[in-house]
Scaffold this active site. Sequence first.
Site, mmCIF file in Angstrom:
data_model
loop_
_atom_site.group_PDB
_atom_site.id
_atom_site.type_symbol
_atom_site.label_atom_id
_atom_site.label_comp_id
_atom_site.label_asym_id
_atom_site.label_seq_id
_atom_site.Cartn_x
_atom_site.Cartn_y
_atom_site.Cartn_z
ATOM 1 N N GLU A 26 -0.937 -15.569 7.557
ATOM 2 C CA GLU A 26 -1.985 -14.638 7.989
ATOM 3 C C GLU A 26 -3.217 -14.747 7.092
ATOM 4 O OE1 GLU A 26 0.711 -11.112 10.027
ATOM 5 O OE2 GLU A 26 0.286 -11.006 7.882
ATOM 6 N N GLU B 136 9.194 -13.363 9.862
ATOM 7 C CA GLU B 136 9.415 -11.917 9.854
ATOM 8 C C GLU B 136 10.484 -11.483 10.845
ATOM 9 O OE1 GLU B 136 5.248 -12.223 8.152
ATOM 10 O OE2 GLU B 136 6.538 -13.358 9.506
#
Length: 261
Positions: A112, A132
């Site tokens: 990210e 994740e």
Amino acid sequence: MSEGPIKTRREGYVLEVTLDRPKANAIDLATSRIMGEVFTDFRDDDSLRVAIVTGAGEKFFCPGWDLHAAAGGDAVDGDYGKGGFGGLQELRGLNKPVVAVVNGICCGGGLELALSADIILAAEHATFALPEIRSGTVADAATVKLPKRIPYHIAMEMLLTGRWIDAEEAARWGLINHIYPAADLMEEARKLAALLASGPPLVYAAIKEIVREAESMTFQDAMNRITKSQFASVEKLYRSEDQNEGAKAFVEKRDPIWKGR
């Protein structure tokens, strides 16, 4: 060169920001807040035009959120500081080019962070993932950004399965710009940063503001805002010394001297 988990180095108009938190360059709340201060200062410093962000060492760029810190009490919804996680994702008004230099494992919040840059360079051994899903949480920023950057089905596969991809595949899908041997990576990044730093900063600002704001607009709405002088950076460019300098340099057959004003 500064000390602590974030090392900075200035070279002319270029700021190098290195995440240095052994063993893996994971980001905890305190580090994120420092990064927010660093990138805010970069945004506001007229003597800086380009930033490079990378990780220390040759194994990790950044794996994202520091789970050890989380286990020790850092709240996942805690205070990340200016600009949100890693200082870049939500930093308002950042109208200067940022180059991410991925020197190894780039996953989770680290991916990210890289996605928050404008250009991504990677070492041949770099790998990318959003794991994740395996820990029962959501890669929130990547869920917003990734399907807009690469083919939808590839983005969804990465989000839904946590599958790892190598640098070659990342380049094939357009996730990264260029791949270099590890030994050449920073040299190539510095060459690119120097090229960008020699360019017109007010034009860069206009490009970044238009791209950012137009993302949620129709084409015609974006064009209407430009022609009605509703982008501050565009209006500043059109009324600048640099606008005149560009035309004069072209007529005089010389390189322009950009002043950012």
